[in-house]
Design an enzyme around this catalytic site. Sequence first.
Site, PDB file in Angstrom:
ATOM      1  N   CYS A 217      77.168  33.657  56.854  1.00 45.58           N
ATOM      2  CA  CYS A 217      76.033  32.738  56.638  1.00 45.58           C
ATOM      3  C   CYS A 217      74.898  32.971  57.639  1.00 45.58           C
ATOM      4  O   CYS A 217      73.761  32.570  57.388  1.00 45.58           O
ATOM      5  CB  CYS A 217      76.498  31.292  56.723  1.00 45.58           C
ATOM      6  SG  CYS A 217      77.723  30.899  55.474  1.00 45.58           S
TER       7      CYS A 217
ATOM      8  N   ASN B 119      75.774  25.958  49.065  1.00 49.46           N
ATOM      9  CA  ASN B 119      75.762  26.883  50.204  1.00 49.46           C
ATOM     10  C   ASN B 119      75.729  28.308  49.663  1.00 49.46           C
ATOM     11  O   ASN B 119      76.723  28.791  49.129  1.00 49.46           O
ATOM     12  CB  ASN B 119      77.014  26.640  51.061  1.00 49.46           C
ATOM     13  CG  ASN B 119      77.078  27.557  52.268  1.00 49.46           C
ATOM     14  OD1 ASN B 119      76.321  28.528  52.379  1.00 49.46           O
ATOM     15  ND2 ASN B 119      77.993  27.267  53.174  1.00 49.46           N
TER      16      ASN B 119
ATOM     17  N   HIS C   6      70.356  26.802  57.954  1.00 46.11           N
ATOM     18  CA  HIS C   6      71.296  27.258  56.931  1.00 46.11           C
ATOM     19  C   HIS C   6      71.755  26.043  56.132  1.00 46.11           C
ATOM     20  O   HIS C   6      72.089  24.998  56.688  1.00 46.11           O
ATOM     21  CB  HIS C   6      72.485  27.943  57.603  1.00 46.11           C
ATOM     22  CG  HIS C   6      73.620  28.197  56.673  1.00 46.11           C
ATOM     23  ND1 HIS C   6      73.442  28.792  55.443  1.00 46.11           N
ATOM     24  CD2 HIS C   6      74.949  27.925  56.770  1.00 46.11           C
ATOM     25  CE1 HIS C   6      74.614  28.887  54.836  1.00 46.11           C
ATOM     26  NE2 HIS C   6      75.543  28.358  55.614  1.00 46.11           N
TER      27      HIS C   6
HETATM   28  N1  ACO Z   1      86.917  16.397  45.799  1.00 43.99           N
HETATM   29  C1  ACO Z   1      87.666  15.305  46.071  1.00 43.99           C
HETATM   30  N2  ACO Z   1      88.482  15.213  47.117  1.00 43.99           N
HETATM   31  C2  ACO Z   1      88.544  16.262  47.950  1.00 43.99           C
HETATM   32  C3  ACO Z   1      87.796  17.435  47.727  1.00 43.99           C
HETATM   33  C4  ACO Z   1      86.965  17.483  46.608  1.00 43.99           C
HETATM   34  N3  ACO Z   1      86.213  18.542  46.318  1.00 43.99           N
HETATM   35  N4  ACO Z   1      88.059  18.303  48.726  1.00 43.99           N
HETATM   36  C5  ACO Z   1      88.951  17.704  49.539  1.00 43.99           C
HETATM   37  N5  ACO Z   1      89.239  16.481  49.061  1.00 43.99           N
HETATM   38  C6  ACO Z   1      90.154  15.494  49.618  1.00 43.99           C
HETATM   39  C7  ACO Z   1      91.175  16.074  50.550  1.00 43.99           C
HETATM   40  O1  ACO Z   1      92.276  16.592  49.842  1.00 43.99           O
HETATM   41  C8  ACO Z   1      91.541  14.870  51.380  1.00 43.99           C
HETATM   42  O2  ACO Z   1      92.432  14.090  50.656  1.00 43.99           O
HETATM   43  P1  ACO Z   1      93.671  13.357  51.397  1.00 43.99           P
HETATM   44  O3  ACO Z   1      93.019  12.425  52.372  1.00 43.99           O
HETATM   45  O4  ACO Z   1      94.379  12.688  50.277  1.00 43.99           O
HETATM   46  O5  ACO Z   1      94.426  14.456  52.072  1.00 43.99           O
HETATM   47  C9  ACO Z   1      90.238  14.086  51.477  1.00 43.99           C
HETATM   48  O6  ACO Z   1      89.401  14.578  50.416  1.00 43.99           O
HETATM   49  C10 ACO Z   1      89.507  14.283  52.771  1.00 43.99           C
HETATM   50  O7  ACO Z   1      89.507  15.687  53.049  1.00 43.99           O
HETATM   51  P2  ACO Z   1      88.844  16.231  54.339  1.00 43.99           P
HETATM   52  O8  ACO Z   1      89.025  17.712  54.396  1.00 43.99           O
HETATM   53  O9  ACO Z   1      89.305  15.405  55.492  1.00 43.99           O
HETATM   54  O10 ACO Z   1      87.338  15.905  54.021  1.00 43.99           O
HETATM   55  P3  ACO Z   1      86.123  15.991  54.982  1.00 43.99           P
HETATM   56  O11 ACO Z   1      85.534  14.661  55.155  1.00 43.99           O
HETATM   57  O12 ACO Z   1      86.439  16.775  56.220  1.00 43.99           O
HETATM   58  O13 ACO Z   1      85.105  16.814  54.109  1.00 43.99           O
HETATM   59  C11 ACO Z   1      84.257  19.049  53.962  1.00 43.99           C
HETATM   60  C12 ACO Z   1      85.438  18.141  53.714  1.00 43.99           C
HETATM   61  C13 ACO Z   1      83.090  18.604  53.092  1.00 43.99           C
HETATM   62  C14 ACO Z   1      84.624  20.483  53.621  1.00 43.99           C
HETATM   63  C15 ACO Z   1      83.875  18.923  55.473  1.00 43.99           C
HETATM   64  O14 ACO Z   1      84.981  19.180  56.288  1.00 43.99           O
HETATM   65  C16 ACO Z   1      82.773  19.845  55.827  1.00 43.99           C
HETATM   66  O15 ACO Z   1      81.652  19.622  55.476  1.00 43.99           O
HETATM   67  N6  ACO Z   1      83.065  20.906  56.609  1.00 43.99           N
HETATM   68  C17 ACO Z   1      82.120  21.901  56.910  1.00 43.99           C
HETATM   69  C18 ACO Z   1      82.442  23.037  56.047  1.00 43.99           C
HETATM   70  C19 ACO Z   1      81.273  23.775  55.512  1.00 43.99           C
HETATM   71  O16 ACO Z   1      80.183  23.296  55.330  1.00 43.99           O
HETATM   72  N7  ACO Z   1      81.554  25.001  55.237  1.00 43.99           N
HETATM   73  C20 ACO Z   1      80.624  25.861  54.646  1.00 43.99           C
HETATM   74  C21 ACO Z   1      80.892  27.206  55.056  1.00 43.99           C
HETATM   75  S1  ACO Z   1      80.605  27.386  56.750  1.00 43.99           S
HETATM   76  C22 ACO Z   1      79.022  27.381  56.926  1.00 43.99           C
HETATM   77  O17 ACO Z   1      78.289  27.769  56.060  1.00 43.99           O
HETATM   78  C23 ACO Z   1      78.515  26.842  58.189  1.00 43.99           C
END
Ligand code: ACO
Length: 326
Positions: A115, A283, A253
């Site tokens: 990225c 993204n 980004h």
């Molecule tokens: N739809 C519904 N529920 C979901 C989904 C989805 N797409 N994905 C995960 N869940 C569920 C999980 O299974 C979990 O359920 P559980 O509590 O029953 O176990 C619950 O939602 C919470 O999951 P978390 O992983 O704790 O969710 P979080 O609040 O951390 O959000 C996310 C996840 C959006 C990926 C967050 O961690 C994030 O934004 N991370 C940054 C990652 C990112 O942006 N990466 C991009 C690539 S890197 C870059 O470009 C910088």
Amino acid sequence: MTIKRSVVLGVGSALPARVVTNEELAKKVDTSDEWIVQRTGIRQRYIAGEGETSSTLGLKAAEAALKDAGLTSADLDLIIVATTTPDLTFPSTATQIQARLGMTHGAAFDIQAVCSGFVYGVTIADKFLTSGSHNRILVIGVDTLSRIIDWNDRTTCVLFGDGAGAIVLEAQNQKGDVNTDRGVLTTHIRSDGRHGPKLCATGGPSTTGTSGVLTMEGKEVFKHAVGMITDVITDAYAATGFTSDDLDWFVPHQANKRIINSSADKLGIAPEKVVITVDRHGNTSAASIPLALATAYGEGRIKKGDLVMLEAMGGGFTWASALLRW
Ligand code: ACO
């Protein structure tokens, strides 16, 4: 004192034809529009269809940037393509685009910083241009991450989209005063390979012989992102004497609205200066910053003379900033 700076002459972008909404994804995996919007800000993304690849999207963005600059490929001496999803293991996507632009002189090569690739590309271009070895460089950021997504994994498939963006940079003589010069004023690139497994593909040419699929520890990425982003922006401020108040635009980004807002908040960047396109594009990895630039420029928001901060963080981990006056 006269010094050379890398000035943006043109910008362009390209998106696949097909839009995929959150509702459409919710029919395939257990997710919802509400969950995706609340956690990421993403409402839709563009997904490459048959015949749409990193080189075809990159070529379209390149042609648009050259048109905007009023140039042709005859005016370029180098093409740099930032991508993690090349059409082929080799030859590079850059040389394929070079050929389709009808350019038989100069050179073209790919770089890979996930990225952060576009900001790394701008940094490399700036070194070539300010050294005096090259005069005009096309920097393209393009990715088709949809091709390495596990479409059954709801934790990743909702986050990414495909696209391309490009800028043409030209070496121009400037006074050497960051307060008035146009062009790239400072760049800062970083990486820390210890974080590699937190955001990676499960394969590659030298291991599995396949491209693998994208895996991510979302919480870990989130935890490190804001600190890394603010670090390289602070470096840019230290190198130039500027502060968040001096910026006209912050073009981060586009990974996730929450990461963008937390970073802007921590740095004291006013919300109206933040360019956000993640809602429309998802993204798009290396393409996200030039796509956001092309969008804000096309809407008449970014104008000549504006101070613009670019910033990215991604797989590696890699992270980078570039401060420029448009
Ligand atoms: N739809 C519904 N529920 C979901 C989904 C989805 N797409 N994905 C995960 N869940 C569920 C999980 O299974 C979990 O359920 P559980 O509590 O029953 O176990 C619950 O939602 C919470 O999951 P978390 O992983 O704790 O969710 P979080 O609040 O951390 O959000 C996310 C996840 C959006 C990926 C967050 O961690 C994030 O934004 N991370 C940054 C990652 C990112 O942006 N990466 C991009 C690539 S890197 C870059 O470009 C910088």
